[in-house]
Design a protein around this motif. Structure first.
Motif, PDB file in Angstrom:
ATOM      1  N   LEU A 146       1.298  -0.838   0.360  1.00 35.38           N
ATOM      2  CA  LEU A 146      -0.347   0.182   0.367  1.00 35.38           C
ATOM      3  C   LEU A 146       0.980   1.415   0.225  1.00 35.38           C
ATOM      4  N   ASP A 147       2.388   1.192   0.823  1.00 35.42           N
ATOM      5  CA  ASP A 147       3.036   2.256   0.352  1.00 35.42           C
ATOM      6  C   ASP A 147       3.466   2.479  -0.995  1.00 35.42           C
ATOM      7  N   ASP A 153      -0.346  -2.961 -12.508  1.00 38.01           N
ATOM      8  CA  ASP A 153      -1.167  -3.850 -11.769  1.00 38.01           C
ATOM      9  C   ASP A 153      -2.026  -4.044 -11.596  1.00 38.01           C
ATOM     10  N   GLU A 190       1.206  -5.965   3.028  1.00 42.26           N
ATOM     11  CA  GLU A 190       0.609  -4.827   2.556  1.00 42.26           C
ATOM     12  C   GLU A 190       0.621  -3.667   3.497  1.00 42.26           C
TER      13      GLU A 190
END
Length: 199
Positions: A157-158, A165, A199
């Motif tokens: 998530l970073d 993707d 995540e």
């Protein structure tokens, strides 16, 4: 008393000197073997849970291996065609044709397997969520297992969104190693544990 000698690097060694050298080599080997075995046993003693599997990783490994087989076959076929052409067994330009097929085939296999380099087949997470074991396929189709600390894994998530993707995610370690995670085509076996760590 008879003294046995050994001729090594233009130096004669008597029995006692040779015994000292042999024991020194044996102790060095035992030290290295025991230390590597201890680290191997430590890794085996840790319990990891499989949180993700990618069933098509075998097909990726086969595709990557085909490149190696093609290059090996080309290295045998091209000189053979050249020799048979000089002996007038094969028609003219057989050497050129074999070289062209070999080189273009190797380039095509390399380009096809390049996007699949470091594809993750399995992800394992330790019971305490502090370590991640990554099982991936390298450029030549070999399985590579690597155990890293959870702190070395950059959270998904970073990371900035990328165009690929939609097909695969691109997790990265702090040392710059990049992987490909086909999460949409794989099986998430423990989504809670996986979300807590990666995540």
């Amino acid at each position: 008393m008879r003294i046995a000698t050994c001729f090594v690097n233009n130096v004669f060694l008597n029995n006692s000197t040779w015994t000292v050298i042999r024991n020194s080599i044996r102790n060095t080997w035992l030290t290295r073997t025991c230390s590597s075995k201890a680290s191997y046993d430590q890794d085996r003693s840790q319990k990891f849970e499989t949180v993700f599997s990618f069933p098509f990783v075998r097909h990726i490994a086969t595709l990557n291996r085909m490149k190696l087989y093609h290059i090996m076959g080309t290295s045998l076929a091209v000189p053979g065609c050249g020799l048979l052409e000089t002996l007038s067994v094969l028609p003219e330009y057989s050497f050129v044709a074999a070289s062209y097929i070999g080189v273009t085939g190797a380039i095509l296999f390399s380009l096809a397997s390049l996007p699949l380099n470091n594809a993750i087949g399995f992800l394992y997470i330790s019971e305490d969520n502090k370590q991640i074991k990554i099982s991936s396929v390298d450029f030549w189709g070999r399985r590579r297992d690597r155990i890293v600390s959870a702190n070395e894994w950059t959270p998904l998530l970073d990371m900035k969104p990328k165009t690929m993707d939609a097909i695969y995610l691109s997790p990265e370690l702090t040392d710059g190693t990049k992987y490909k995670l086909f999460i949409k085509f794989g099986k998430v076996l423990n989504s809670i544990k996986m979300g807590q760590v990666i995540e």
